[in-house]
Structures are given as structure tokens and as C-alpha cells.
Design a protein around this motif. Structure first.
Motif, PDB file in Angstrom:
ATOM      1  N   MET A 165       0.805  -1.228   0.000  1.00  0.00           N
ATOM      2  CA  MET A 165       0.000   0.000   0.000  1.00  0.00           C
ATOM      3  C   MET A 165       0.839   1.279   0.000  1.00  0.00           C
ATOM      4  N   PRO A 166       1.922   1.386   0.777  1.00  0.00           N
ATOM      5  CA  PRO A 166       2.733   2.617   0.675  1.00  0.00           C
ATOM      6  C   PRO A 166       3.292   2.840  -0.740  1.00  0.00           C
ATOM      7  N   LYS A 167       3.626   1.745  -1.443  1.00  0.00           N
ATOM      8  CA  LYS A 167       4.122   1.863  -2.822  1.00  0.00           C
ATOM      9  C   LYS A 167       2.992   2.271  -3.761  1.00  0.00           C
ATOM     10  N   MET A 168       1.770   1.822  -3.463  1.00  0.00           N
ATOM     11  CA  MET A 168       0.607   2.240  -4.256  1.00  0.00           C
ATOM     12  C   MET A 168       0.363   3.739  -4.054  1.00  0.00           C
ATOM     13  N   VAL A 169       0.494   4.188  -2.814  1.00  0.00           N
ATOM     14  CA  VAL A 169       0.336   5.619  -2.508  1.00  0.00           C
ATOM     15  C   VAL A 169       1.393   6.414  -3.269  1.00  0.00           C
ATOM     16  N   ASP A 170       2.645   5.960  -3.230  1.00  0.00           N
ATOM     17  CA  ASP A 170       3.727   6.646  -3.949  1.00  0.00           C
ATOM     18  C   ASP A 170       3.447   6.682  -5.456  1.00  0.00           C
ATOM     19  N   THR A 171       2.964   5.554  -5.991  1.00  0.00           N
ATOM     20  CA  THR A 171       2.642   5.473  -7.420  1.00  0.00           C
ATOM     21  C   THR A 171       1.547   6.476  -7.769  1.00  0.00           C
ATOM     22  N   TYR A 172       0.496   6.499  -6.976  1.00  0.00           N
ATOM     23  CA  TYR A 172      -0.602   7.435  -7.219  1.00  0.00           C
ATOM     24  C   TYR A 172      -0.096   8.881  -7.150  1.00  0.00           C
ATOM     25  N   ASN A 173       0.659   9.191  -6.105  1.00  0.00           N
ATOM     26  CA  ASN A 173       1.173  10.558  -5.943  1.00  0.00           C
ATOM     27  C   ASN A 173       2.087  10.963  -7.096  1.00  0.00           C
ATOM     28  N   LYS A 174       2.828  10.006  -7.629  1.00  0.00           N
ATOM     29  CA  LYS A 174       3.747  10.281  -8.737  1.00  0.00           C
ATOM     30  C   LYS A 174       2.986  10.606 -10.031  1.00  0.00           C
ATOM     31  N   PHE A 175       1.826   9.968 -10.238  1.00  0.00           N
ATOM     32  CA  PHE A 175       1.131  10.079 -11.525  1.00  0.00           C
ATOM     33  C   PHE A 175      -0.213  10.813 -11.481  1.00  0.00           C
ATOM     34  N   LYS A 176      -0.674  11.216 -10.307  1.00  0.00           N
ATOM     35  CA  LYS A 176      -2.000  11.849 -10.234  1.00  0.00           C
ATOM     36  C   LYS A 176      -2.052  13.170 -11.009  1.00  0.00           C
ATOM     37  N   ALA A 177      -0.972  13.915 -11.024  1.00  0.00           N
ATOM     38  CA  ALA A 177      -0.952  15.188 -11.762  1.00  0.00           C
ATOM     39  C   ALA A 177      -1.074  14.957 -13.270  1.00  0.00           C
ATOM     40  N   ASP A 178      -0.711  13.749 -13.715  1.00  0.00           N
ATOM     41  CA  ASP A 178      -0.824  13.403 -15.135  1.00  0.00           C
ATOM     42  C   ASP A 178      -2.203  12.843 -15.473  1.00  0.00           C
ATOM     43  N   GLY A 179      -3.061  12.704 -14.443  1.00  0.00           N
ATOM     44  CA  GLY A 179      -4.425  12.258 -14.688  1.00  0.00           C
ATOM     45  C   GLY A 179      -4.757  10.846 -14.228  1.00  0.00           C
ATOM     46  N   LEU A 180      -3.857  10.196 -13.498  1.00  0.00           N
ATOM     47  CA  LEU A 180      -4.138   8.839 -13.019  1.00  0.00           C
ATOM     48  C   LEU A 180      -5.280   8.855 -12.003  1.00  0.00           C
ATOM     49  N   GLU A 181      -6.219   7.950 -12.184  1.00  0.00           N
ATOM     50  CA  GLU A 181      -7.282   7.706 -11.198  1.00  0.00           C
ATOM     51  C   GLU A 181      -6.951   6.373 -10.527  1.00  0.00           C
ATOM     52  N   PHE A 182      -7.327   6.249  -9.266  1.00  0.00           N
ATOM     53  CA  PHE A 182      -7.000   5.041  -8.506  1.00  0.00           C
ATOM     54  C   PHE A 182      -8.189   4.716  -7.611  1.00  0.00           C
ATOM     55  N   VAL A 183      -8.641   3.467  -7.676  1.00  0.00           N
ATOM     56  CA  VAL A 183      -9.712   3.009  -6.788  1.00  0.00           C
ATOM     57  C   VAL A 183      -9.205   1.754  -6.079  1.00  0.00           C
ATOM     58  N   ALA A 184      -9.078   1.844  -4.759  1.00  0.00           N
ATOM     59  CA  ALA A 184      -8.691   0.694  -3.940  1.00  0.00           C
ATOM     60  C   ALA A 184      -9.989   0.053  -3.460  1.00  0.00           C
ATOM     61  N   VAL A 185     -10.242  -1.166  -3.904  1.00  0.00           N
ATOM     62  CA  VAL A 185     -11.504  -1.838  -3.617  1.00  0.00           C
ATOM     63  C   VAL A 185     -11.289  -2.905  -2.550  1.00  0.00           C
ATOM     64  N   ALA A 186     -11.883  -2.675  -1.373  1.00  0.00           N
ATOM     65  CA  ALA A 186     -11.772  -3.637  -0.279  1.00  0.00           C
ATOM     66  C   ALA A 186     -12.691  -4.828  -0.562  1.00  0.00           C
ATOM     67  N   MET A 187     -12.182  -6.013  -0.328  1.00  0.00           N
ATOM     68  CA  MET A 187     -12.933  -7.239  -0.598  1.00  0.00           C
ATOM     69  C   MET A 187     -14.167  -7.347   0.308  1.00  0.00           C
ATOM     70  N   SER A 188     -15.114  -8.149  -0.107  1.00  0.00           N
ATOM     71  CA  SER A 188     -16.398  -8.274   0.604  1.00  0.00           C
ATOM     72  C   SER A 188     -16.248  -8.783   2.037  1.00  0.00           C
ATOM     73  N   TYR A 189     -15.217  -9.575   2.304  1.00  0.00           N
ATOM     74  CA  TYR A 189     -15.031 -10.137   3.647  1.00  0.00           C
ATOM     75  C   TYR A 189     -14.319  -9.174   4.602  1.00  0.00           C
ATOM     76  N   ASP A 190     -13.866  -8.044   4.063  1.00  0.00           N
ATOM     77  CA  ASP A 190     -13.142  -7.070   4.883  1.00  0.00           C
ATOM     78  C   ASP A 190     -14.161  -6.200   5.626  1.00  0.00           C
ATOM     79  N   PRO A 191     -14.151  -6.204   6.970  1.00  0.00           N
ATOM     80  CA  PRO A 191     -15.128  -5.393   7.711  1.00  0.00           C
ATOM     81  C   PRO A 191     -14.995  -3.908   7.361  1.00  0.00           C
ATOM     82  N   PRO A 192     -16.091  -3.262   6.982  1.00  0.00           N
ATOM     83  CA  PRO A 192     -16.030  -1.850   6.572  1.00  0.00           C
ATOM     84  C   PRO A 192     -15.352  -0.932   7.595  1.00  0.00           C
ATOM     85  N   ASN A 193     -15.543  -1.180   8.895  1.00  0.00           N
ATOM     86  CA  ASN A 193     -14.900  -0.317   9.894  1.00  0.00           C
ATOM     87  C   ASN A 193     -13.374  -0.491   9.877  1.00  0.00           C
TER      88      ASN A 193
END
Length: 173
Positions: A77-105
Motif C-alpha cells: 500500500m505505501p508503494k501504491m500511494v507513492d505510485t498514485y502521488n507520482k502520476f495523479k498530476a498526469d491524470g491517473l485515477e485510482f480506486v482501492a476496492v476492499a474485498m467483501s469479507y473485509d469489515p467496513p470499519n
């Protein structure tokens, strides 16, 4: 006379075989090079907002299926954050989708304490994972091009230098 006629047609079988082999090869190449269109899924963010497919059209998008209980997911996840931060200004969108078994809280707590800068969604009924080809293993990450086609699917942690190269090329094009 019969002999000459038969020997003059001897070339037909090898040529037909070559044509059939070439057609099979071309068909296989076309099938393998044909990219799948990303499913038109509406995600529900942890804030209760809908992330509609229309809002992602024409953009390069990463969709990352993960879980708070997945050690590889948490490690990457920290590398995903770094990747997003590196490319967001170029227009990258990122959606992290939590699996159904992961408690929402748990997901909400993780996203807030880590200050995840991208969209975080809940897949409470498993429909998003199903739409993306029955995603069961986490992490699974999809890179979707501006044309809505899946450019790459990573099972497990991506090779980040290769991912960054793919993103740079896709965001430019």
C-alpha cells in the motif's frame, strides 16, 4: 499422363497445410492481442459516494482489490500511494476496492490512519470482484487505459518499475 497430373498437384497439400497453420497462428495472435474491456462497475466509496464508470472514462485507472487482512496488500500500500502521488498530476485515477469479507470499519480505519490519497471503495456484496473476473486473490490490480481496455492485470504485488513505465506510456498516449 496420370502420373504427371498427380505430381503437378503435389504442392497443394503442403501449401494448404501452411495456409491452415498461418490462419491458426493469426487467429491465436488476434485472440491474445485483443484486450478486454474493463467492466462497467459503479463502486461505493467508504464515504458513501458512488464512483460511476462514466467518471473514469477517458482516464488511465488503477483498480486495486485488497484487504486489511492481506499482509501483501498492507505491505504494498505505501508503494501504491507513492505510485498514485507520482502520476495523479498526469491524470491517473485510482480506486482501492476492499474485498467483501473485509469489515467496513477496518477499511475505514485503515484508510483514515494511513491517509490514503485515492478513492477507497467497499465491495460489500462481492459484485465488483465478480465483474472483474471473479477476483479471489489479493492483491489483484488492474491498469485500465483511456480507451477503457484492461492493459495489465497484476496478481500479487506489481513490479513497480514496470508498472510506472506502463503508466507513464499510457498517460502520455
Amino acid at each position: 499422363m496420370q502420373e504427371t497430373s498427380t505430381s503437378s498437384r503435389a504442392w497443394i497439400k503442403p501449401v494448404l497445410a501452411a495456409v491452415v497453420i498461418a490462419a491458426i497462428g493469426l487467429g491465436g495472435y488476434v485472440a491474445l492481442s485483443k484486450r478486454e474491456t474493463a467492466p462497467a462497475v459503479t463502486f461505493l466509496s467508504i464515504k458513501g459516494d458512488k464512483i460511476a464508470p462514466e467518471s473514469l472514462r477517458g482516464k488511465v485507472v488503477m483498480v486495486n482489490f485488497w484487504a486489511t487482512s492481506c499482509t501483501t496488500c498492507v505491505a504494498e500500500m505505501p508503494k501504491m500511494v507513492d505510485t498514485y502521488n507520482k502520476f495523479k498530476a498526469d491524470g491517473l485515477e485510482f480506486v482501492a476496492v476492499a474485498m467483501s469479507y473485509d469489515p467496513p470499519n477496518y477499511v475505514l480505519n485503515y484508510a483514515e490512519t494511513r491517509q490514503l490519497p485515492f478513492k477507497v471503495a467497499l465491495d460489500t456484496d462481492g459484485s465488483a470482484a465478480k465483474a472483474y473476473g471473479n477476483v479471489a486473490m489479493t492483491p489483484t490490480t488492474f491498469v485500465i487505459g483511456k480507451d477503457g481496455k484492461i492493459l495489465k492485470r497484476y496478481l500479487g504485488e506489481p513490479d513497480f518499475p514496470a508498472l510506472h513505465k506502463l503508466l507513464a506510456e499510457s498517460l502520455r498516449g
